[in-house]
Design an enzyme around this catalytic site. Structure first.
Site, PDB file in Angstrom:
ATOM      1  N   HIS A 141      -3.693  -5.286   1.734  1.00 46.74           N
ATOM      2  CA  HIS A 141      -3.454  -5.661   2.859  1.00 46.74           C
ATOM      3  C   HIS A 141      -4.032  -7.172   3.111  1.00 46.74           C
ATOM      4  CE1 HIS A 141      -2.235  -1.606   4.199  1.00 46.74           C
ATOM      5  NE2 HIS A 141      -3.317  -1.197   3.622  1.00 46.74           N
ATOM      6  N   CYS A 148       0.795  -1.219  -0.003  1.00 49.17           N
ATOM      7  CA  CYS A 148       0.180   0.118   0.178  1.00 49.17           C
ATOM      8  C   CYS A 148       0.954   1.318  -0.028  1.00 49.17           C
ATOM      9  CB  CYS A 148      -0.749   0.023   1.208  1.00 49.17           C
ATOM     10  SG  CYS A 148      -2.393   0.883   1.019  1.00 49.17           S
TER      11      CYS A 148
END
Length: 487
Positions: free
Chosen positions: A429, A331
């Site tokens: 994630h 991310c």
């Protein structure tokens, strides 16, 4: 008939509120109760994507698992994600509404409380019991005005409150009695009992203190929970305590602990792996020799990138790559690995652009619409499935994306892999939670062991252990009076 409501508040942060709510949820479920978790207001950088396309604290996602429910935005209607020391992104019913400083949010609390009560009403109409987690401590007298996280909520819905304290920190009786002393008479009256958490030792030596506490306050001690080692539960916010000594492990993995690190629960599966020695490296520390460096997610990518450079970690990572090490960005970490990060609208801080680390040929622009998705697919570099969730405002573009990290089932590709195979980045994630993806990523990093670790199975086992502890160590007769539907 509306649900029974029981609230757990703590004398301090990290007293064990999240853990106790998780334990009580599974205990009640075992008793045949249709139970749901609830946290009116949460402040955390660890979040989860819900089945209804919103964002809540990860602790409430674990509590939903304890109830065998899919996570819902109603389980955590207000989430604050700090992006500086004085400000946070305010998320209501799963979606961001604004960045606010403390004063602005104080003014906004009336509207936030409307969202809290709307979720509360939906839950009490749909379930037999709702077990509620407070935030921080109810004794923060400077925050009592317009409180929606602790006693303000409890008073509004007229529910009983359990008070939990961590004896491992020391001063447990002062914590409990002092907290009561700082409550108003009506608040003090709704505290129906105490739970002491993380005890290790001879309980007989503690008993005189328990007897004194009950006599002094007129309130029962429901029980003393032991220090349960080896639990695999996702943390609400704080980084894991201590470091597991696995110096003989075959692969060392290093994660820079950025000031605004988000979703560090991504690394729980690595901590649980017997052949992986995971290190979080903090300010002023050197990055040790290792096989893999992972740049984690960040709530303030440009600010954390500048901080990383101030620690000279960019130099250490470059040296690590020269010696053949691997680097993975997740991310915000993926965004840092590119050539630039642009924030023209000031979504995460002051508007502007930052030069990236330059190891992937891409640039990222932060845009107002947050991407919230649960996804699955296949790794592009290995014959393995992957699943996870996206929580990001950044949109990345560049030629590196032509060599993706994964192909997703929705037709999109994710992330990038450098042509030399040393650097990878992904927006996903939770990707280590998938045993196939975990094994493939560890093989890429140089670990040839075929040990299988499924952190989801470990988490389920930990939830069962917690419910067993409730059954063995707490006064379940009183719990039944508050939580079980009579008749």
């Amino acid at each position: 008939m509306t649900a029974r409501v029981l609230m757990v508040q703590g004398c301090t942060s990290d007293a064990g509120k999240s853990t106790l709510v998780t334990a009580l949820c599974r205990w009640a479920l075992r008793r045949g109760v249709r139970v749901a978790p609830f946290k009116p207001q949460n402040m955390a950088l660890n979040s989860a994507v819900t089945v209804d396309g919103g964002e809540i604290g990860r602790a409430q996602a674990v509590q939903a698992q304890a109830c065998r429910l899919e996570p819902s935005i109603d389980f955590n209607p207000v989430l604050l994600k700090p992006n500086s020391d004085v400000g946070a992104q305010v998320i209501v019913h799963g979606h961001p509404v604004a960045n606010m400083d403390a004063r602005d949010y104080h003014e906004y609390k009336r509207r936030a409380f409307e969202a809290v009560m709307a979720s509360h009403q939906r839950l009490v109409n749909a379930y037999d019991a709702v077990i509620v987690e407070g935030a921080g401590s109810p004794a923060e007298i400077n925050l009592r005005d317009r409180d929606i996280a602790n006693m303000g909520y409890a008073e509004a819905v007229d529910c009983p409150v359990l008070l939990i304290a961590d004896i491992d920190r020391g001063g447990v009786f002062a914590h409990l009695v002092g907290t009561l002393a700082l409550l108003s008479p009506s608040e003090r009256a709704r505290v129906v009992g105490f739970v002491i958490n993380r005890f290790r030792g001879d309980l007989a030596l503690l008993q005189p203190g328990l007897d004194w506490l009950e006599q002094e306050t007129g309130k029962p001690v429901l029980g003393v929970l032991p220090y349960l080692h080896g639990l695999h539960l996702e943390a609400e916010d704080a980084l894991p305590r201590g470091h597991l000594d696995k110096s003989a492990a075959a692969l060392r993995v290093v994660v820079p602990a950025l000031p605004r690190i988000s979703n560090h629960t991504d690394f729980d599966a690595l901590r649980a792996h017997p052949d992986v020695d995971l290190h979080f490296v903090g300010p002023g520390e050197a990055i040790p020799a290792c096989g893999l460096i992972i740049l984690p997610g960040s709530k303030s990518t440009r600010a954390d990138l500048a901080w990383l450079r101030a620690q000279a970690w960019d130099v250490a990572i470059a040296r690590h790559l020269r010696y053949g090490g691997k680097v993975l960005g997740i991310c915000g970490g993926l965004q840092m690995l590119g050539h630039a990060v642009h924030d023209p609208q000031g979504i995460e801080g002051e508007p502007g652009s930052s030069e990236g680390l330059g190891w992937l040929a891409l640039e990222t622009t932060l845009e107002p619409q947050k991407q919230l998705r649960r996804v699955q697919g296949k790794l592009a570099f290995a014959d393995a499935g992957v699943q996870g969730y996206e929580i990001h405002c950044g949109v990345s573009r560049g030629e590196a994306l032509a060599n993706p990290f994964a192909q997703l089932d929705d037709g999109r590709s994710d992330g990038a892999l450098s042509m030399d195979g040393q650097v990878m980045g992904s927006y996903l994630h939770g990707l280590f939670d998938d045993p196939q993806a975990l094994s493939a990523l560890l093989r890429w990093a140089g670990l040839q062991d075929d040990v299988t670790v499924d952190v989801r199975v470990l988490r389920e086992s930990s939830i069962e252990r917690l419910a067993d502890a409730v059954e063995a160590h707490l006064n379940t007769h009183l719990l039944a009076q508050w939580l079980l539907v009579s008749g």
